[in-house]
Design an enzyme around this catalytic site. Structure first.
Site, PDB file in Angstrom:
ATOM      1  N   ARG A 179       0.827  -1.212   0.000  1.00  0.00           N
ATOM      2  CA  ARG A 179       0.000   0.000   0.000  1.00  0.00           C
ATOM      3  C   ARG A 179       0.862   1.263   0.000  1.00  0.00           C
ATOM      4  NH1 ARG A 179      -2.436   0.617   6.138  1.00  0.00           N
ATOM      5  NH2 ARG A 179      -0.698  -0.339   7.239  1.00  0.00           N
TER       6      ARG A 179
ATOM      7  N   SER B 195      -5.342   4.464   5.857  1.00  0.00           N
ATOM      8  CA  SER B 195      -4.953   3.051   5.761  1.00  0.00           C
ATOM      9  C   SER B 195      -4.906   2.577   4.310  1.00  0.00           C
ATOM     10  CB  SER B 195      -5.847   2.160   6.623  1.00  0.00           C
ATOM     11  OG  SER B 195      -7.136   2.100   6.102  1.00  0.00           O
TER      12      SER B 195
ATOM     13  N   GLU C 135     -19.224   2.082  -0.003  1.00  0.00           N
ATOM     14  CA  GLU C 135     -18.437   1.545  -1.115  1.00  0.00           C
ATOM     15  C   GLU C 135     -19.222   1.483  -2.417  1.00  0.00           C
ATOM     16  OE1 GLU C 135     -18.912   0.005   1.832  1.00  0.00           O
ATOM     17  OE2 GLU C 135     -17.004   0.470   2.804  1.00  0.00           O
TER      18      GLU C 135
ATOM     19  N   PHE D  88     -14.650  -5.270   0.791  1.00  0.00           N
ATOM     20  CA  PHE D  88     -15.766  -4.329   0.589  1.00  0.00           C
ATOM     21  C   PHE D  88     -15.775  -3.744  -0.818  1.00  0.00           C
ATOM     22  CE2 PHE D  88     -14.268  -3.507   5.120  1.00  0.00           C
ATOM     23  CZ  PHE D  88     -14.946  -4.604   5.612  1.00  0.00           C
TER      24      PHE D  88
ATOM     25  N   ASP E 251      -7.440  -8.947  12.289  1.00  0.00           N
ATOM     26  CA  ASP E 251      -8.810  -8.507  12.001  1.00  0.00           C
ATOM     27  C   ASP E 251      -9.748  -9.684  11.725  1.00  0.00           C
ATOM     28  OD1 ASP E 251      -8.748  -5.773  12.347  1.00  0.00           O
ATOM     29  OD2 ASP E 251      -8.015  -5.387  10.322  1.00  0.00           O
TER      30      ASP E 251
ATOM     31  N   ARG F 275      -1.687  -5.165   3.280  1.00  0.00           N
ATOM     32  CA  ARG F 275      -1.370  -4.198   4.327  1.00  0.00           C
ATOM     33  C   ARG F 275       0.036  -4.328   4.900  1.00  0.00           C
ATOM     34  NH1 ARG F 275      -4.945  -4.272   9.612  1.00  0.00           N
ATOM     35  NH2 ARG F 275      -3.865  -6.238   9.939  1.00  0.00           N
TER      36      ARG F 275
HETATM   37  C1  LIG Z   1     -18.340  -2.118   4.802  1.00  0.00           C
HETATM   38  C2  LIG Z   1     -17.211  -1.575   5.570  1.00  0.00           C
HETATM   39  N1  LIG Z   1     -16.471  -0.574   5.057  1.00  0.00           N
HETATM   40  C3  LIG Z   1     -15.404  -0.103   5.736  1.00  0.00           C
HETATM   41  C4  LIG Z   1     -15.047  -0.624   6.945  1.00  0.00           C
HETATM   42  C5  LIG Z   1     -13.842  -0.117   7.681  1.00  0.00           C
HETATM   43  N2  LIG Z   1     -14.249   0.585   8.886  1.00  0.00           N
HETATM   44  C6  LIG Z   1     -14.225   0.016  10.111  1.00  0.00           C
HETATM   45  S1  LIG Z   1     -14.784   1.007  11.323  1.00  0.00           S
HETATM   46  C7  LIG Z   1     -15.044   2.286  10.243  1.00  0.00           C
HETATM   47  C8  LIG Z   1     -15.516   3.608  10.772  1.00  0.00           C
HETATM   48  C9  LIG Z   1     -16.948   3.700  10.986  1.00  0.00           C
HETATM   49  O1  LIG Z   1     -17.308   4.689  11.874  1.00  0.00           O
HETATM   50  P1  LIG Z   1     -17.921   4.314  13.303  1.00  0.00           P
HETATM   51  O2  LIG Z   1     -18.461   2.942  13.185  1.00  0.00           O
HETATM   52  O3  LIG Z   1     -18.813   5.399  13.726  1.00  0.00           O
HETATM   53  O4  LIG Z   1     -16.585   4.242  14.167  1.00  0.00           O
HETATM   54  P2  LIG Z   1     -16.344   4.507  15.747  1.00  0.00           P
HETATM   55  O5  LIG Z   1     -17.298   5.528  16.210  1.00  0.00           O
HETATM   56  O6  LIG Z   1     -16.514   3.195  16.453  1.00  0.00           O
HETATM   57  O7  LIG Z   1     -14.920   4.965  15.873  1.00  0.00           O
HETATM   58  C10 LIG Z   1     -14.703   1.891   8.942  1.00  0.00           C
HETATM   59  C11 LIG Z   1     -14.793   2.741   7.760  1.00  0.00           C
HETATM   60  C12 LIG Z   1     -15.840  -1.673   7.451  1.00  0.00           C
HETATM   61  N3  LIG Z   1     -15.562  -2.264   8.628  1.00  0.00           N
HETATM   62  N4  LIG Z   1     -16.909  -2.124   6.761  1.00  0.00           N
END
Ligand SMILES: Cc1ncc(C[n+]2csc(CCOP(=O)(O)OP(=O)(O)O)c2C)c(N)n1
Ligand SMILES: [Mg+2]
Lengths: 285, 332
Positions: free
Chosen positions: B23, B49, B70, B95, B129, B179
């Protein structure tokens, strides 16, 4: 609804214990999410130690309430709550994210009893909750379905498809709880993809909406009971939480979304949590 | 022996190889490609990331964050790609292309919109993960649709070259990324062209006993296997196939004709991935015994990269066993 003062106090102290568990788990895993789990500790304590009809000795009994964690990355707090409820031995908590552990990095239905469904990929928990709630309705089952979801995952179209569908079917046996902590990975939700006015959006789709302070356990439990009494609509509880709650250097900082504490930070976090004892109601800050 | 003509890294097999993540190479590639003003970068709440943050700092006007969305990202990119832009879309491979496959298939590929899809955190190396985030199916997903080029870079430098090359060709391209830091095998002088395969390791003798073929960082295990096999007087060629679609059939078939036995190596399901692509080619043109190194009908799980390579049998020792087996089959 009456809950004794002593009982509420106990729930706060359990929440504090869960927070300490989470810190220890994340530190030993060396990866994982800190902010979300700490922010949802009070609500998870209320769920597992007061609200849910469940039986750790018989995790799949038919009439249990279902709790679906849509934002799977906050699973450390659910794992801690399951362990403290007696689903599995506490010592297993430290195997989080390691090889062959039932505590997978993101929850897997087949790996751990008590996990209702697999999650981690965001945006599909509410749909599954609808599936469970519709099935319960078909089978004339009395249990309730709760779906915990995050604010960030409202970016997914799938979440909105589900919001509209639950409204259509007037799913009064379904309650959604949103961890409204205002952060996601790339920043504050209102900067990345604005969600407000969130309450109006749910209302427009046919939901009963209750805003609560996500760190006020009494208020949260009150909202859950109110939801049970609303029979013509699904209810969403928008729980306003502080990400990283209980550890001052993590609170409200989105960088802690996906970072574990290192050894030194973990020690400091535990020191702060122990000092707080069971009392971290937000009014008392 | 190491194929000199490819100018591979001097640190290969040294035990202290330079380690870089694919990456990171991709992120540098975006900067290079970004010199073209039509290049735009889109992410779905994964700016850092997926290593878009260097581009976004330099070209803030050409960077878009759509939130955790996505499907929207792919469709927005499709709109840009038919409007003269060269969008790169970024999320984890599970995703994107996992969740937004149909948007990619119909709006990008069928529509011939000029979209480049970067599938990050692919494979088992996504580690702790767990299975939800370990994409083992993305090559199959992307390879099976028409009008989609599929690139699987070997190391960070090849990822950088693949990114620049993707921006330079018209039409949809998929780039698979990972990654973790992995050994840097190539150098800045190593050639890369879409549609070409490269023998990284060639036999010392005229005789070739087996073709080890694959793509991605796991090929480092194949190289170690080739080195150890040589000590056992088993002479192999290790072919790097960073371009799965289009496939360099000429290079592959000429080595297979000489060796008469093949082991494919990939950090992906053995169903529908690189091994499948090779075996489809060989069953038409030159059926020979073949063994498949890759994940065999299972999901991943949490663990370290090493633990998972061991569990799913992707280590050089597994490749050696497969090689001995395939050579035995050839002789029987
Ligand atoms: C479909 C999908 N896209 C991207 C991700 C990567 N991802 C994991 S947590 C997250 C942030 C989402 O925000 P939120 O759930 O509000 O996070 P928190 O408040 O817990 O920090 C992302 C984009 C994922 N897990 N699933
Ligand atoms: Mg959030």
């Amino acid at each position: 609804m009456y809950i004794s003062h002593a009982r509420i106090k106990e729930l706060y102290s359990t929440a504090n214990q869960l927070r300490q568990d989470v810190i220890g788990m994340l530190e030993s895993a060396g990866s994982g999410h800190s902010a979300g789990p700490l922010g949802m500790a009070d609500i998870m304590s209320a769920f597992y130690f007061y609200i849910l009809n469940h039986d750790p000795k018989d995790p799949s009994y038919d009439e249990r309430d279902r709790l679906i964690l849509s934002n799977g990355h906050i699973c450390p707090i659910q794992y801690a709550a399951l362990a403290r409820s007696g689903y599995f031995p506490l010592r297993k908590l430290k195997t989080l994210r390691s090889f062959a552990s039932p505590l997978q990095g993101h929850p897997h239905r087949l790996s751990l009893p008590g996990i209702e469904t697999t999650s981690g990929p965001l945006g599909s928990g509410l749909s599954q909750g609808i599936g469970v709630a519709l099935s319960a309705r078909l089978d004339k089952k009395k249990f309730r379905t709760y779906v915990v979801l995050s604010d960030g995952e409202h970016g997914e179209g799938n979440t909105w498809e589900a919001i509209m569908l639950a409204g259509k079917y007037r799913l009064n046996n379904l309650t959604a709880v949103i961890d409204r902590n205002n952060i996601q990975i790339d920043g504050y939700t209102e900067d990345v993809l604005p969600l407000e006015p969130l309450r109006d959006k749910y209302e427009a789709c046919g939901w009963n909406v209750i805003d609560v302070d996500g760190h006020n356990i009494e208020e949260f439990i009150g909202a859950v009971f109110e939801a049970k009494a609303v029979y013509e609509k699904p209810t969403v509880i928008i729980a306003h939480t502080i990400p990283g709650k209980g550890v001052d250097f993590m609170e409200r900082e989105y960088v802690w979304h996906g970072m574990p504490p290192n050894k030194k930070q973990a020690r400091e976090a535990l020191r702060q949590l122990r000092k707080l004892g069971g009392k971290i109601k937000s009014e008392e800050e | 022996m190491i194929h000199k003509a490819l100018s591979l890294s001097h640190t290969l097999f040294s035990g202290h190889e330079d380690m870089q993540a694919l990456r990171d190479g991709y992120g540098r590639g975006l900067l290079e490609a970004g010199e073209n003003e039509n290049v735009v970068v889109i992410t779905a709440d994964l700016e850092e990331s997926t290593r878009c943050h260097w581009f976004s700092r330099l070209y803030p006007d050409r960077f878009f964050d759509v939130g955790v969305a996505e499907q929207n990202m792919a469709a927005v990119a499709a709109g840009m790609g038919i409007s003269g832009k060269i969008p790169f879309i970024n999320s984890y491979a599970t995703f994107s292309p996992g969740r937004n496959w149909e948007q990619i298939r119909t709006l990008c590929a069928y529509n011939d919109s000029n979209v480049k899809i970067a599938g990050h955190h692919a494979g088992l190396l996504t580690g702790p993960d767990g299975a939800t985030h370990q994409s083992l199916e993305d090559i199959a997903l992307m390879r099976s649709m028409a009008n989609m080029r599929v690139l699987v870079p070997l190391d960070a430098l090849e990822a950088q070259r693949a990114t620049v090359a993707a921006a330079g060709v018209r039409g949809p391209v998929y780039i698979r990324l990972q990654r973790e830091k992995t050994p840097v095998i190539t150098t800045k002088d190593t050639p890369f062209q879409i549609g070409r395969a490269y023998p990284l390791w060639i036999p010392k003798t005229k005789r070739v006993d087996v073709v080890l073929i694959g793509a991605g960082p796991v090929l480092h295990e194949a190289l170690k296997a080739a080195r150890d096999l040589e000590k056992k007087k088993i002479h192999s060629v290790v072919i790097n196939v960073p371009s799965i679609v289009p496939l360099d059939t000429k290079e592959i078939l000429s080595w297979v004709a000489r060796a008469g036995a093949v082991v494919s190596v990939e950090e992906h399901s053995i169903y529908g991935g690189i091994g499948s692509a090779i075996s489809e080619l060989l069953s038409k043109k030159n059926p020979v015994p073949m063994e498949f190194i890759g994940v065999d009908g299972q999901f991943g799980q949490s663990g370290t990269g090493y633990e998972l390579y061991k569990q799913y049998k992707l280590l050089s020792s597994d490749i050696i066993i497969a090689t001995q087996k395939v050579i035995k089959r050839k002789r029987s």
